[in-house]
Design a protein around this motif. Structure first.
Motif, short mmCIF file in Angstrom:
data_model
loop_
_atom_site.label_atom_id
_atom_site.label_comp_id
_atom_site.label_asym_id
_atom_site.label_seq_id
_atom_site.Cartn_x
_atom_site.Cartn_y
_atom_site.Cartn_z
N UNK A 39 0.83 -1.18 0.03
CA UNK A 39 -0.04 -0.14 -0.08
C UNK A 39 0.69 1.35 0.19
N UNK A 40 -0.06 2.35 -0.39
CA UNK A 40 0.71 3.89 -0.23
C UNK A 40 1.37 3.94 1.27
N UNK A 41 2.17 4.58 1.39
CA UNK A 41 2.58 5.11 2.84
C UNK A 41 1.46 6.02 3.31
N UNK A 42 1.28 6.01 4.91
CA UNK A 42 0.69 6.62 5.50
C UNK A 42 1.20 7.70 6.26
N UNK A 43 0.76 9.03 6.38
CA UNK A 43 1.10 9.88 7.30
C UNK A 43 0.46 10.40 8.55
N UNK A 44 -0.90 9.45 8.49
CA UNK A 44 -1.92 9.72 9.45
C UNK A 44 -2.28 8.19 9.58
N UNK A 45 -2.53 7.73 10.70
CA UNK A 45 -3.15 6.35 11.01
C UNK A 45 -2.30 5.28 10.39
N UNK A 46 -2.93 4.09 10.13
CA UNK A 46 -2.14 2.76 9.85
C UNK A 46 -3.02 1.80 9.02
N UNK A 55 -15.56 4.01 12.17
CA UNK A 55 -15.61 5.20 11.16
C UNK A 55 -14.76 6.29 11.54
N UNK A 56 -14.66 6.25 12.86
CA UNK A 56 -13.89 7.54 13.27
C UNK A 56 -12.42 7.36 13.02
N UNK A 57 -11.86 6.40 12.83
CA UNK A 57 -10.39 6.23 12.68
C UNK A 57 -10.05 6.29 11.25
N UNK A 58 -8.83 6.85 10.88
CA UNK A 58 -8.48 7.22 9.61
C UNK A 58 -7.12 6.92 9.28
N UNK A 85 -15.48 3.95 3.31
CA UNK A 85 -16.06 5.14 3.46
C UNK A 85 -14.76 5.97 3.55
N UNK A 86 -14.92 7.03 2.65
CA UNK A 86 -13.45 7.93 2.09
C UNK A 86 -13.73 9.26 2.47
N UNK A 156 -8.02 10.04 2.02
CA UNK A 156 -8.42 9.59 3.19
C UNK A 156 -9.25 8.36 3.11
N UNK A 157 -8.86 7.30 4.01
CA UNK A 157 -9.72 6.03 4.05
C UNK A 157 -10.17 5.80 5.83
N UNK A 158 -11.41 5.98 5.87
CA UNK A 158 -11.81 5.71 7.12
C UNK A 158 -12.20 4.37 7.46
#
Length: 163
Positions: A39-46, A55-58, A85-86, A156-158
């Protein structure tokens, strides 16, 4: 004095951008099975937060549009649908559903959630059905592309579910 860019600035910036866009691979438990996700690297979350039923974590891609999630199933399985949920945006989801012999079906849908749900950060649930998918799926590749943003947008992916 004036600060000036080095003669190598363009190649340094290009190398930094390429490093940001490099996909990484990690294992995660999904539907009771240990799967490999590239996957793409994330700068927030995992990655875990994409599949945690919250649905509140991203998870947010690091300046990479589209965001890519490629899931390898160790045991080929039935895959009939994807929902997620994006972010509140106009986006395109492309899903490539592949069998063990690399017979793939590709699905593309555009969702316009830019004006959805005032005051809420995420859009409503996006759903795709895979009616032409191979009976036993060994790989699912999903790309989420924000259509009104540049290549450096934060996607964003929730939440995401595979059925």
């Amino acid at each position: 004095g004036r600060v000036e860019y080095s003669d190598r600035a363009d190649s340094i910036f290009a190398a930094e951008l390429a490093a940001k866009r490099e996909l990484i691979a990690e294992r995660i438990e999904l539907n009771g099975e240990n799967v490999l996700v590239t996957h793409t690297k994330f700068d927030i979350g995992s990655l875990k937060q994409i599949f945690d039923d919250d649905i509140y974590s991203v998870a947010r891609g690091v300046e990479t549009n589209p965001l890519v999630l490629q899931i390898q199933f160790p045991t080929p399985r039935s895959v009939s649908a994807l929902s997620g949920i994006f972010g509140r945006a106009r986006f395109q989801v492309t899903a490539q559903v592949c069998g063990a012999s690399e017979d793939c079906a590709t699905y593309t849908s555009v969702f316009n959630f830019a004006d959805a749900v005032p005051g809420q950060f995420s859009g409503p649930r996006a759903e795709m059905k895979f009616d032409r998918a191979p009976a036993r799926v060994s790989m699912l590749r999903v790309e989420i592309l924000y259509l009104d943003a540049g290549a450096d947008a934060h996607v964003h992916v929730f939440e995401m579910k595979i059925q």
